[in-house]
Design a protein around this motif. Structure first.
Motif, PDB file in Angstrom:
ATOM      1  N   SER A  81       0.840  -1.192   0.000  1.00 54.47           N
ATOM      2  CA  SER A  81       0.000   0.000   0.000  1.00 54.47           C
ATOM      3  C   SER A  81       0.876   1.244   0.000  1.00 54.47           C
ATOM      4  O   SER A  81       2.030   1.200   0.434  1.00 54.47           O
ATOM      5  CB  SER A  81      -0.957   0.000   1.186  1.00 54.47           C
ATOM      6  OG  SER A  81      -0.240   0.052   2.395  1.00 54.47           O
ATOM      7  N   GLN A 115       0.540   5.738   0.305  1.00 55.89           N
ATOM      8  CA  GLN A 115      -0.297   6.925   0.518  1.00 55.89           C
ATOM      9  C   GLN A 115      -0.478   7.720  -0.772  1.00 55.89           C
ATOM     10  O   GLN A 115      -1.559   8.242  -1.049  1.00 55.89           O
ATOM     11  CB  GLN A 115       0.323   7.810   1.605  1.00 55.89           C
ATOM     12  CG  GLN A 115      -0.488   9.052   1.902  1.00 55.89           C
ATOM     13  CD  GLN A 115      -0.018   9.763   3.160  1.00 55.89           C
ATOM     14  OE1 GLN A 115       0.573   9.150   4.053  1.00 55.89           O
ATOM     15  NE2 GLN A 115      -0.271  11.052   3.241  1.00 55.89           N
ATOM     16  N   MET A 118      -3.410   9.021   4.725  1.00 56.83           N
ATOM     17  CA  MET A 118      -3.521   7.614   4.342  1.00 56.83           C
ATOM     18  C   MET A 118      -4.737   7.062   5.061  1.00 56.83           C
ATOM     19  O   MET A 118      -4.743   6.946   6.291  1.00 56.83           O
ATOM     20  CB  MET A 118      -2.268   6.828   4.736  1.00 56.83           C
ATOM     21  CG  MET A 118      -2.336   5.346   4.380  1.00 56.83           C
ATOM     22  SD  MET A 118      -2.710   5.076   2.623  1.00 56.83           S
ATOM     23  CE  MET A 118      -2.407   3.322   2.444  1.00 56.83           C
ATOM     24  N   ASP A 177      -6.506   4.175   3.863  1.00 52.66           N
ATOM     25  CA  ASP A 177      -6.728   2.750   3.609  1.00 52.66           C
ATOM     26  C   ASP A 177      -6.282   1.937   4.827  1.00 52.66           C
ATOM     27  O   ASP A 177      -5.360   2.330   5.530  1.00 52.66           O
ATOM     28  CB  ASP A 177      -5.888   2.268   2.416  1.00 52.66           C
ATOM     29  CG  ASP A 177      -6.407   2.774   1.076  1.00 52.66           C
ATOM     30  OD1 ASP A 177      -7.434   3.459   1.058  1.00 52.66           O
ATOM     31  OD2 ASP A 177      -5.759   2.464   0.049  1.00 52.66           O
ATOM     32  N   ASN A 202      -4.992   7.086  -2.393  1.00 52.28           N
ATOM     33  CA  ASN A 202      -4.295   6.034  -1.646  1.00 52.28           C
ATOM     34  C   ASN A 202      -4.455   4.740  -2.440  1.00 52.28           C
ATOM     35  O   ASN A 202      -5.486   4.534  -3.079  1.00 52.28           O
ATOM     36  CB  ASN A 202      -4.939   5.789  -0.267  1.00 52.28           C
ATOM     37  CG  ASN A 202      -4.951   7.003   0.650  1.00 52.28           C
ATOM     38  OD1 ASN A 202      -5.842   7.124   1.466  1.00 52.28           O
ATOM     39  ND2 ASN A 202      -3.978   7.882   0.534  1.00 52.28           N
TER      40      ASN A 202
END
Ligand code: MN
Length: 434
Positions: free
Chosen positions: A81, A83, A89, A91, A331
């Motif tokens: 993942s 940002q 961020m 998520d 994100n």
């Protein structure tokens, strides 16, 4: 000059202004060949005269969160993942290749895409599975209908619980989508609430993907209107871009309607598929990924990378980079869950990839020579544009030239060094001095 905030009537022009500004930022970013450091520019002054704070950074945060687990013989997974361009961020995710106790053979994976804050997404990442298991519907006997009902009840239960908590503890008014997989020895359960998406690749094809819950889908629109709302600018009451989500309690206050018939519904859609030895992998990702790449494209890209790379983390990481350079401003999170039937590294694919990289290096050299002949400075953006317009055989399906960016950068760096050894190239991009 700063003007006071006004009602939503000014939202569209502001958005357009922002779009122009973000586009400009991105062009600058591409021109500089990508920023490798993690510092957002702190030059101690306001850089724009917008009356709305931008939801975007001046430069993306490129640091990735990466993890992996599971076992090669059964199911293994990796996650990446980033940002990206967003100021926050929001998520969150959960990866559990094995549940506890009698469900040790079951697995659970989920991506949560938060909006207007990350509290709901984080809470769901930590607690959604527990709420599902507490319903008692997920049992070893594995009656798919009971499992599906348990999942549905679990979503409704956690949403009621969070609504209480949000009042008690004064949460920000955030919400979150949820895309999850519950994996039993016999079945894959696809769970979706919102516009994150999960797909299954079987025998080289996308054989199943979840449907996004968008306010303009006829069924969603009908529910929204029946609850006294409207769909404008493709959004619920002109503001929220998803029609189902956990949290978003401002959209769940129509007292005379049940939980699943509010403006925004926490009810997931759940599908089950019987597992097959031909199953290759599952992809769970948020809209930051799907905004810039299609189901078939991403499936083809992941398959092709599996034939040249045996590190699933690296493949997830490449997908995130690809989406960033394809222009995602959101994100980004991806989980790949890999079955034993997934493609393996092949000598033939490795050989082709090496040939491709050689060809790219030759092309970069060719372009740099042309520029040199014209007495022009090396220009990374020009090189990228030139390569994009060339017909280069053997590029990764679904990824194209964008997915070979690292290879282009390293060729460019090496060649510009050797062309002009006295001037190290600033490919990483640093703050302009002017
Ligand atoms: Mn998103």
């Amino acid at each position: 000059m700063r003007t006071a905030r006004r009602a939503s009537a000014v939202e569209v022009p502001s958005f357009l202004r922002q779009l122009a500004k973000e586009t400009e930022k991105m062009v600058t970013f591409f021109f500089k060949g990508g920023q490798r450091d993690n510092q957002s520019g702190e030059d101690g002054e306001f850089e724009d005269d917008d009356c709305y704070p931008s939801p975007y950074l001046d430069r993306p945060i490129l640091e990735k969160h990466i993890s992996e687990g599971g076992s090669q013989r059964e199911v293994n997974y990796a996650l990446a993942s980033m940002q990206g361009w967003r100021v926050q961020m929001e998520d969150a995710h959960t990866c559990m290749p094995h549940l506890e106790g009698e469900l040790a053979e079951w697995g659970y994976f989920a991506v949560f895409d938060g909006h207007a804050g990350s509290t709901v997404a984080q809470y769901c990442a930590r607690n959604l599975l527990e709420h599902i298991l507490q319903t008692g519907g997920v049992k070893l006997e594995n009656d798919p209908d009971e499992v599906k009902e348990g999942i549905r009840e679990g979503f409704l239960a956690i949403d009621r619980h969070m609504q209480k908590l949000s009042r008690q503890d004064n949460w920000e008014r955030s919400g979150s989508t949820a895309a999850a997989i519950l994996l039993s020895p016999q079945h894959v359960y696809f769970i979706n609430c919102g516009d994150s998406r999960t797909l299954l690749c079987r025998d080289g094809q996308v054989i199943f993907y979840t449907e996004d819950h968008k306010p303009f889908n006829p069924r969603e629109k009908e529910r929204i209107q029946n609850a006294g709302g409207s769909v404008t600018l493709q959004r619920v009451n002109g503001s929220l871009a998803v029609s189902r989500a956990l949290g978003d309690f401002d959209f769940k206050e129509v007292e005379w309607r049940p939980q699943t018939e509010q403006l925004v519904s926490p009810e997931p859609e759940v599908y089950e598929l019987e597992r097959s030895p031909q199953d290759e992998f599952l992809i769970l990702a948020c809209d930051g990924v799907w905004d810039v790449i299609g189901n078939e494209e991403l499936c083809a890209f992941v398959r092709s990378r599996m034939q040249v790379c045996n590190d699933l983390r690296e493949i997830c990481s490449q997908v995130i980079d690809l989406c960033l350079y394809k222009g995602s401003l959101d994100n980004m999170s991806i989980i790949i869950v890999c079955f034993p039937g997934a493609p393996h590294v092949s000598q033939e694919a490795l050989k082709k990839e090496a040939e491709l990289e050689q060809l790219i290096e030759l092309k970069v050299e060719e372009i740099l020579q042309i520029l040199k002949g014209r007495d022009e400075d090396p220009d990374f953006l020009y090189v990228m544009k030139f390569l994009a317009s060339e017909n280069i055989p053997g590029l990764p399906p679904g990824g194209g030239i964008t997915s070979k960016r690292e290879c282009i950068i390293s060729a460019y760096q090496r060649l510009t060094m050797s062309l002009r050894p006295q001037e190290p190239m600033d490919i990483e991009g640093s703050e302009d001095s002017n």
